[in-house]
Design an enzyme around this catalytic site. Structure first.
Site, PDB file in Angstrom:
ATOM      1  N   LYS A 263      10.210   1.205  49.157  1.00 33.45           N
ATOM      2  CA  LYS A 263      11.271   2.114  48.692  1.00 33.45           C
ATOM      3  C   LYS A 263      11.956   2.760  49.884  1.00 33.45           C
ATOM      4  CE  LYS A 263      11.900   6.437  47.850  1.00 33.45           C
ATOM      5  NZ  LYS A 263      13.320   6.604  48.140  1.00 33.45           N
TER       6      LYS A 263
ATOM      7  N   GLU B 176       2.494   9.238  57.769  1.00 38.86           N
ATOM      8  CA  GLU B 176       3.138   9.587  59.049  1.00 38.86           C
ATOM      9  C   GLU B 176       4.102  10.716  58.733  1.00 38.86           C
ATOM     10  OE1 GLU B 176       2.150   8.472  61.763  1.00 38.86           O
ATOM     11  OE2 GLU B 176       1.262   6.510  61.315  1.00 38.86           O
TER      12      GLU B 176
ATOM     13  N   CYS C  50      10.438  12.019  64.360  1.00 36.62           N
ATOM     14  CA  CYS C  50       9.194  12.779  64.174  1.00 36.62           C
ATOM     15  C   CYS C  50       8.511  13.037  65.518  1.00 36.62           C
ATOM     16  CB  CYS C  50       8.273  12.069  63.188  1.00 36.62           C
ATOM     17  SG  CYS C  50       8.092  10.331  63.507  1.00 36.62           S
TER      18      CYS C  50
ATOM     19  N   GLU D  93       9.476  22.290  62.157  1.00 36.64           N
ATOM     20  CA  GLU D  93      10.174  21.050  62.491  1.00 36.64           C
ATOM     21  C   GLU D  93      11.645  21.210  62.098  1.00 36.64           C
ATOM     22  OE1 GLU D  93       9.361  17.349  60.215  1.00 36.64           O
ATOM     23  OE2 GLU D  93       9.274  16.375  62.167  1.00 36.64           O
TER      24      GLU D  93
HETATM   25  P1  NDP Z   1      11.058  13.439  52.267  1.00 33.05           P
HETATM   26  O1  NDP Z   1       9.642  13.578  52.644  1.00 33.05           O
HETATM   27  O2  NDP Z   1      11.539  14.120  51.033  1.00 33.05           O
HETATM   28  O3  NDP Z   1      11.461  11.895  52.087  1.00 33.05           O
HETATM   29  C1  NDP Z   1      10.776  10.788  52.632  1.00 33.05           C
HETATM   30  C2  NDP Z   1      10.677   9.668  51.605  1.00 33.05           C
HETATM   31  O4  NDP Z   1       9.859  10.088  50.511  1.00 33.05           O
HETATM   32  C3  NDP Z   1      12.032   9.290  50.971  1.00 33.05           C
HETATM   33  O5  NDP Z   1      12.054   7.901  50.707  1.00 33.05           O
HETATM   34  C4  NDP Z   1      12.011  10.087  49.683  1.00 33.05           C
HETATM   35  O6  NDP Z   1      12.859   9.585  48.693  1.00 33.05           O
HETATM   36  C5  NDP Z   1      10.558   9.923  49.281  1.00 33.05           C
HETATM   37  N1  NDP Z   1      10.102  10.902  48.291  1.00 33.05           N
HETATM   38  C6  NDP Z   1      10.632  12.112  47.978  1.00 33.05           C
HETATM   39  N2  NDP Z   1       9.924  12.690  46.987  1.00 33.05           N
HETATM   40  C7  NDP Z   1       8.933  11.837  46.654  1.00 33.05           C
HETATM   41  C8  NDP Z   1       7.883  11.866  45.704  1.00 33.05           C
HETATM   42  N3  NDP Z   1       7.702  12.901  44.885  1.00 33.05           N
HETATM   43  N4  NDP Z   1       7.031  10.817  45.635  1.00 33.05           N
HETATM   44  C9  NDP Z   1       7.183   9.765  46.458  1.00 33.05           C
HETATM   45  N5  NDP Z   1       8.167   9.671  47.381  1.00 33.05           N
HETATM   46  C10 NDP Z   1       9.035  10.696  47.478  1.00 33.05           C
HETATM   47  O7  NDP Z   1      11.926  13.880  53.495  1.00 33.05           O
HETATM   48  P2  NDP Z   1      13.454  14.347  53.470  1.00 33.05           P
HETATM   49  O8  NDP Z   1      14.278  13.162  53.501  1.00 33.05           O
HETATM   50  O9  NDP Z   1      13.743  15.309  52.374  1.00 33.05           O
HETATM   51  O10 NDP Z   1      13.542  15.145  54.847  1.00 33.05           O
HETATM   52  C11 NDP Z   1      13.182  16.519  54.874  1.00 33.05           C
HETATM   53  C12 NDP Z   1      12.517  16.852  56.171  1.00 33.05           C
HETATM   54  O11 NDP Z   1      11.334  16.067  56.309  1.00 33.05           O
HETATM   55  C13 NDP Z   1      13.304  16.532  57.413  1.00 33.05           C
HETATM   56  O12 NDP Z   1      14.230  17.482  57.720  1.00 33.05           O
HETATM   57  C14 NDP Z   1      12.205  16.427  58.429  1.00 33.05           C
HETATM   58  O13 NDP Z   1      11.816  17.697  58.848  1.00 33.05           O
HETATM   59  C15 NDP Z   1      11.086  15.775  57.662  1.00 33.05           C
HETATM   60  N6  NDP Z   1      11.044  14.299  57.844  1.00 33.05           N
HETATM   61  C16 NDP Z   1      10.142  13.799  58.692  1.00 33.05           C
HETATM   62  C17 NDP Z   1      10.106  12.434  58.927  1.00 33.05           C
HETATM   63  C18 NDP Z   1       9.144  11.844  59.859  1.00 33.05           C
HETATM   64  O14 NDP Z   1       9.337  10.715  60.270  1.00 33.05           O
HETATM   65  N7  NDP Z   1       8.091  12.518  60.205  1.00 33.05           N
HETATM   66  C19 NDP Z   1      11.066  11.529  58.304  1.00 33.05           C
HETATM   67  C20 NDP Z   1      11.984  12.176  57.395  1.00 33.05           C
HETATM   68  C21 NDP Z   1      11.944  13.507  57.191  1.00 33.05           C
HETATM   69  P3  NDP Z   1      14.391  10.110  48.586  1.00 33.05           P
HETATM   70  O15 NDP Z   1      15.149   9.273  49.514  1.00 33.05           O
HETATM   71  O16 NDP Z   1      14.756   9.916  47.180  1.00 33.05           O
HETATM   72  O17 NDP Z   1      14.395  11.569  48.972  1.00 33.05           O
END
Ligand code: NDP
Length: 450
Positions: A152, A227, A261, A353
């Site tokens: 996904k 991660e 990250c 973060e």
């Molecule tokens: P999320 O954790 O919301 O999203 C990451 C993935 O998880 C996306 O594919 C998202 O789908 C999916 N997701 C969201 N809700 C659920 C759920 N209930 N069950 C399963 N999967 C789910 O991160 P955000 O995109 O909202 O980013 C917010 C913050 O997170 C950033 O500002 C940053 O601080 C951090 N982040 C950290 C990352 C890293 O690599 N460590 C990567 C991305 C974000 P969908 O696309 O529909 O939201």
């Protein structure tokens, strides 16, 4: 249909249909059906298919890079490197199926052997910051281990993962072995967590959602790799090559507009070198080229979305202690200038973060102080240590609670070395020589000699 936006122009560049729960269940059923033949395929044949997959990705390097530039705002240099990284990851793990050894353990009365059995269907949930590489780091070793996979991508950035799903078919992977399902996290991602036929979830994203995924997986004792976020420290000792440390610090945090990250978003500088470091950091930050991601001279593109822009801006209020900032385009696009804050260890910008091009610099007194400050966080993903003293480099590397450190550099992730976090930055390791085993269950078999 959901519009996909170019973050550099705010233009809608594609419309994507999101999968429903029913469609997700159908894809999981197909992955489950494809499992026995993929698992039982001769190791060399599975390896060949992964090599062919790598070749198809290489043939489409320009297409993938161009999709990532327009969908994610990645610079052309980064986007090309990411497409190449996907192909190299496939080539590396193509060596896996024929090397997935068990052990032969001495026992009385017979022979004892272990097998690494593929765990089953794997669900990979991908964030928007590195859409194709993070997808590949999950699905490639899983495929090599004999698992089938459903992926996904993030709602904001589905295009490169969808292309990879098509290239899998072009390369000859049997239907159902790798399926990419664009959709919403709470719908498709949550179904990976809840569906009993998905036997492992690989999640990359925020720590908040990662905790929910882990709690959900616990209901079925489902395997999980996480991660998550980071607040990594870049520690600069006074005995370091301060010129080099200052010249490279912007690239340790502002790459991908800080949406990484591993971003070294806290710079800790020994007090005796602090003024000199800041003097050198200013031109380095002002020299970062921010602009059109298609221009090969560009070093930093836009943020991914308006929402992310608002989040990042909240860390730089009107009364923020901005030491200096670079520049960025105005007009359409989610642009934010590279920004350096002077602060203290209690500041929100120093503790949370940000996931944007904002870094806070704080002085420290001595080695013990540096280690204490570096570890005073719930995170533990990455970090850098700058010193010319080999003993100190070793002591501090061992003392900092983080999974991926670099000394006198800001080394990025390599597909052939392990990557993952301590504490709330994650659980388990991806990449490197052992990643295959995390997609298997160890089975012990005793064969009597009677
Ligand atoms: P999320 O954790 O919301 O999203 C990451 C993935 O998880 C996306 O594919 C998202 O789908 C999916 N997701 C969201 N809700 C659920 C759920 N209930 N069950 C399963 N999967 C789910 O991160 P955000 O995109 O909202 O980013 C917010 C913050 O997170 C950033 O500002 C940053 O601080 C951090 N982040 C950290 C990352 C890293 O690599 N460590 C990567 C991305 C974000 P969908 O696309 O529909 O939201």
């Amino acid at each position: 249909m959901h519009g996909v936006i170019n973050p550099a122009t705010e233009d809608v560049i594609a419309s994507v249909a999101f999968a429903s729960v029913e469609e997700t269940d159908e894809a999981i059923a197909r992955a489950h059906e494809a499992l026995p033949s993929w698992r039982d395929m001769a190791p060399g044949e599975r390896a060949d298919l992964l090599r062919r997959f790598a070749a198809v990705v290489r043939a489409h390097e320009d297409d993938l890079a161009s999709l990532e530039i327009t969908n994610s705002g990645h610079t052309v240099g980064n986007a090309r490197a990411e497409a190449q990284l996907v192909a190299k990851t496939m080539d590396y793990y193509a060596g896996g199926p024929e090397r997935l050894f068990g052990k032969q353990i001495p026992v009385p009365g017979g022979v004892d052997v272990t097998f690494h059995e593929p765990v089953g269907v794997v669900g990979v949930i991908v964030p928007w910051n590195f859409p194709m590489t993070i997808a590949a780091w999950g699905f490639v070793p899983a495929l090599a281990a004999g698992c089938t996979v459903v992926v996904k991508p993030a709602e904001l950035t589905p295009l490169t993962a969808m292309a990879l799903g098509e290239y899998a078919i072009e390369a000859g992977l049997p239907p159902g072995v790798l399926t990419v399902l664009p959709g919403a996290g709470p719908v498709v991602g949550q179904r990976f967590v809840d569906h009993p036929q998905v036997r492992k979830v690989v999640f990359t994203g925020s720590t908040a959602v990662g905790k929910q995924v882990m709690a959900g997986c616990a209901q079925q004792v489902k395997r999980v790799t996480l991660e998550l976020g980071g607040k990594s420290a870049n520690i600069v000792f006074a005995d370091a090559d301060v010129e080099k440390a200052a010249a490279t610090a912007p690239y340790g945090v502002f790459d991908n507009a800080g949406q990484d990250c591993c971003a070294r978003s806290r710079i800790l500088v020994q007090r005796t070198a602090y003024d000199r470091f800041m003097e050198l950091l200013e031109p380095a930050v002002k020299g970062v080229q921010v602009g059109d991601p298609r221009d090969p001279a560009t070093e930093m593109g836009p943020l991914i979305s308006r929402q992310q822009h608002e989040r990042v801006a909240s860390y730089v209020p009107a009364d923020a202690r901005v030491a200096f900032a670079g520049s960025c385009p105005s007009g359409p696009g989610f642009w934010f200038p590279p920004t350096v804050l002077q602060g203290s260890a209690d500041d929100r910008s120093f503790r949370e973060e940000i996931f944007g091009p904002v870094v806070t610099v704080v002085p420290f007194e001595d080695e013990a102080d540096a280690v204490r400050m570096a570890n005073d966080t719930v995170y533990g993903l990455s970090g850098s240590i700058w010193t010319r003293d080999v003993g100190r480099a070793l002591r501090v590397s061992r003392a900092v609670e983080a999974g991926a450190l670099s000394v006198n550099s800001h080394s990025s992730v390599r597909y052939w070395t392990p990557f993952g976090g301590f504490k709330e930055s994650g659980l388990g390791r991806e990449l490197g020589p052992d990643a295959l085993e995390s997609f298997t269950e160890t089975k012990n078999v005793f064969i009597s000699a009677d």
